[in-house]
Design a protein around this motif. Structure first.
Motif, PDB file in Angstrom:
ATOM      1  N   MET A 103       0.843  -1.184   0.000  1.00  7.21           N
ATOM      2  CA  MET A 103       0.000   0.000   0.000  1.00  7.21           C
ATOM      3  C   MET A 103       0.883   1.239   0.000  1.00  7.21           C
ATOM      4  N   ALA A 104       0.597   2.138  -0.895  1.00  5.29           N
ATOM      5  CA  ALA A 104       1.343   3.387  -0.990  1.00  5.29           C
ATOM      6  C   ALA A 104       0.538   4.524  -0.376  1.00  5.29           C
ATOM      7  N   SER A 105       1.259   5.526   0.077  1.00  6.71           N
ATOM      8  CA  SER A 105       0.648   6.754   0.576  1.00  6.71           C
ATOM      9  C   SER A 105       0.811   7.806  -0.519  1.00  6.71           C
ATOM     10  N   ILE A 106      -0.322   8.373  -0.963  1.00  2.60           N
ATOM     11  CA  ILE A 106      -0.293   9.311  -2.074  1.00  2.60           C
ATOM     12  C   ILE A 106      -0.937  10.620  -1.660  1.00  2.60           C
ATOM     13  N   LEU A 107      -0.221  11.710  -1.885  1.00  2.00           N
ATOM     14  CA  LEU A 107      -0.751  13.050  -1.616  1.00  2.00           C
ATOM     15  C   LEU A 107      -1.285  13.623  -2.919  1.00  2.00           C
ATOM     16  N   PHE A 108      -2.593  13.906  -2.940  1.00  2.00           N
ATOM     17  CA  PHE A 108      -3.230  14.536  -4.089  1.00  2.00           C
ATOM     18  C   PHE A 108      -3.432  16.010  -3.773  1.00  2.00           C
ATOM     19  N   VAL A 109      -3.033  16.873  -4.703  1.00  2.00           N
ATOM     20  CA  VAL A 109      -3.140  18.317  -4.502  1.00  2.00           C
ATOM     21  C   VAL A 109      -3.927  18.913  -5.677  1.00  2.00           C
ATOM     22  N   ASP A 110      -5.075  19.490  -5.356  1.00  2.00           N
ATOM     23  CA  ASP A 110      -5.913  20.103  -6.382  1.00  2.00           C
ATOM     24  C   ASP A 110      -6.870  21.051  -5.680  1.00  2.00           C
ATOM     25  N   ASP A 111      -7.139  22.199  -6.292  1.00  2.00           N
ATOM     26  CA  ASP A 111      -8.052  23.157  -5.661  1.00  2.00           C
ATOM     27  C   ASP A 111      -9.507  22.918  -6.047  1.00  2.00           C
ATOM     28  N   GLU A 112      -9.767  21.851  -6.788  1.00  2.00           N
ATOM     29  CA  GLU A 112     -11.129  21.452  -7.120  1.00  2.00           C
ATOM     30  C   GLU A 112     -11.561  20.338  -6.171  1.00  2.00           C
ATOM     31  N   PRO A 113     -12.519  20.597  -5.264  1.00  2.00           N
ATOM     32  CA  PRO A 113     -12.933  19.584  -4.289  1.00  2.00           C
ATOM     33  C   PRO A 113     -13.405  18.273  -4.917  1.00  2.00           C
ATOM     34  N   LEU A 114     -14.117  18.352  -6.029  1.00  6.08           N
ATOM     35  CA  LEU A 114     -14.608  17.127  -6.674  1.00  6.08           C
ATOM     36  C   LEU A 114     -13.455  16.285  -7.201  1.00  6.08           C
ATOM     37  N   THR A 115     -12.459  16.928  -7.786  1.00  7.14           N
ATOM     38  CA  THR A 115     -11.294  16.195  -8.286  1.00  7.14           C
ATOM     39  C   THR A 115     -10.574  15.502  -7.140  1.00  7.14           C
ATOM     40  N   GLN A 160      -3.430   4.550   0.518  1.00  7.90           N
ATOM     41  CA  GLN A 160      -3.846   5.613   1.428  1.00  7.90           C
ATOM     42  C   GLN A 160      -3.774   6.941   0.691  1.00  7.90           C
ATOM     43  N   ALA A 161      -4.862   7.694   0.741  1.00 10.52           N
ATOM     44  CA  ALA A 161      -4.902   8.991   0.069  1.00 10.52           C
ATOM     45  C   ALA A 161      -4.835  10.115   1.090  1.00 10.52           C
ATOM     46  N   LEU A 162      -3.933  11.051   0.832  1.00  9.24           N
ATOM     47  CA  LEU A 162      -3.858  12.307   1.582  1.00  9.24           C
ATOM     48  C   LEU A 162      -4.282  13.384   0.594  1.00  9.24           C
ATOM     49  N   THR A 163      -4.975  14.402   1.053  1.00 12.50           N
ATOM     50  CA  THR A 163      -5.425  15.442   0.124  1.00 12.50           C
ATOM     51  C   THR A 163      -5.135  16.836   0.654  1.00 12.50           C
ATOM     52  N   SER A 164      -4.970  17.742  -0.301  1.00 11.27           N
ATOM     53  CA  SER A 164      -4.768  19.151   0.024  1.00 11.27           C
ATOM     54  C   SER A 164      -5.298  19.992  -1.127  1.00 11.27           C
ATOM     55  N   SER A 165      -5.888  21.122  -0.772  1.00 12.94           N
ATOM     56  CA  SER A 165      -6.405  22.022  -1.804  1.00 12.94           C
ATOM     57  C   SER A 165      -5.492  23.220  -2.041  1.00 12.94           C
ATOM     58  N   THR A 166      -4.401  23.334  -1.273  1.00 13.87           N
ATOM     59  CA  THR A 166      -3.468  24.447  -1.455  1.00 13.87           C
ATOM     60  C   THR A 166      -2.020  23.948  -1.452  1.00 13.87           C
ATOM     61  N   ALA A 167      -1.165  24.682  -2.128  1.00 13.33           N
ATOM     62  CA  ALA A 167       0.251  24.339  -2.172  1.00 13.33           C
ATOM     63  C   ALA A 167       0.883  24.444  -0.785  1.00 13.33           C
ATOM     64  N   GLU A 168       0.515  25.473  -0.042  1.00 15.03           N
ATOM     65  CA  GLU A 168       1.100  25.672   1.289  1.00 15.03           C
ATOM     66  C   GLU A 168       0.771  24.508   2.216  1.00 15.03           C
ATOM     67  N   GLU A 169      -0.485  24.110   2.225  1.00  7.98           N
ATOM     68  CA  GLU A 169      -0.891  22.973   3.061  1.00  7.98           C
ATOM     69  C   GLU A 169      -0.202  21.695   2.585  1.00  7.98           C
ATOM     70  N   ALA A 170      -0.115  21.520   1.285  1.00  6.81           N
ATOM     71  CA  ALA A 170       0.517  20.323   0.726  1.00  6.81           C
ATOM     72  C   ALA A 170       1.990  20.230   1.105  1.00  6.81           C
ATOM     73  N   LEU A 171       2.697  21.369   1.113  1.00 10.55           N
ATOM     74  CA  LEU A 171       4.099  21.360   1.533  1.00 10.55           C
ATOM     75  C   LEU A 171       4.239  20.860   2.963  1.00 10.55           C
ATOM     76  N   SER A 172       3.353  21.311   3.825  1.00  9.52           N
ATOM     77  CA  SER A 172       3.369  20.885   5.222  1.00  9.52           C
ATOM     78  C   SER A 172       3.051  19.393   5.346  1.00  9.52           C
ATOM     79  N   ILE A 173       2.011  18.957   4.664  1.00 10.23           N
ATOM     80  CA  ILE A 173       1.634  17.539   4.712  1.00 10.23           C
ATOM     81  C   ILE A 173       2.778  16.671   4.188  1.00 10.23           C
ATOM     82  N   ALA A 174       3.368  17.073   3.073  1.00 16.16           N
ATOM     83  CA  ALA A 174       4.455  16.296   2.480  1.00 16.16           C
ATOM     84  C   ALA A 174       5.649  16.187   3.421  1.00 16.16           C
TER      85      ALA A 174
END
Length: 120
Positions: free
Chosen positions: A1-13, A27-41
Motif C-alpha cells: 500500500m502506498a501513501s499518495i498526496l493529491f493536490v488540487d483546488d477542485e474539491p470534486l477532483t 492511502q490517500a492524503l489530500t490538500s487544496s493548497t500548495a502551502e498545506e501540501a508542503l506541510s503535509i508532504a
C-alpha cells in the motif's frame, strides 16, 4: 500500500482521486493548497505526490520546486495533472523535476499504472 498526496483546488477532483486511490488499496492524503501540501508532504512523507498544475494562490511550478529543495520532500516523486496540452505540460513538468505528467480527466487504469511505477 502506498501513501499518495493529491493536490488540487477542485474539491470534486480531490474526492474522485482519493476514492480511486482507496479502491486501488492505497492511502490517500489530500490538500487544496500548495502551502498545506508542503506541510503535509514534510510531515507525512508520502510515497508519491500527484498535483494539478493550476493551483490557486501559489504558482504550481514554485510548489514543485519547493518540494525538490525541501530536505524531507526532495526524494518524493511528483506527477503533474493538467487539462492543458499534454506535450507542453510534460516538458515543463520534467524541467522542474516531475517524473510524469498526466492529462485530465485521468483514467483509473492510468492512475493505477503511475502509482505502480513510482511507488516501488
Amino acid at each position: 500500500m502506498a501513501s499518495i498526496l493529491f493536490v488540487d483546488d477542485e474539491p470534486l477532483t480531490l474526492k474522485l482521486l482519493s476514492q480511486a486511490a482507496s479502491i486501488l488499496g492505497h492511502q490517500a492524503l489530500t490538500s487544496s493548497t500548495a502551502e498545506e501540501a508542503l506541510s503535509i508532504a514534510a510531515i507525512q512523507q508520502p510515497d508519491l505526490i500527484v498535483t494539478d498544475i493550476n493551483l490557486s494562490g501559489r504558482a504550481s511550478w514554485a510548489f514543485i520546486e519547493s518540494l525538490h529543495i525541501g530536505e524531507e520532500t526532495s526524494k518524493i516523486p511528483i506527477v503533474t495533472l493538467s487539462a492543458l496540452d499534454p506535450a507542453e505540460v510534460e516538458e515543463q513538468s520534467r524541467q522542474r523535476g516531475a517524473v510524469a505528467s498526466l492529462a485530465k480527466p485521468i483514467r483509473l487504469q492510468t492512475l493505477l499504472e503511475v502509482i505502480g511505477e513510482y511507488t516501488k
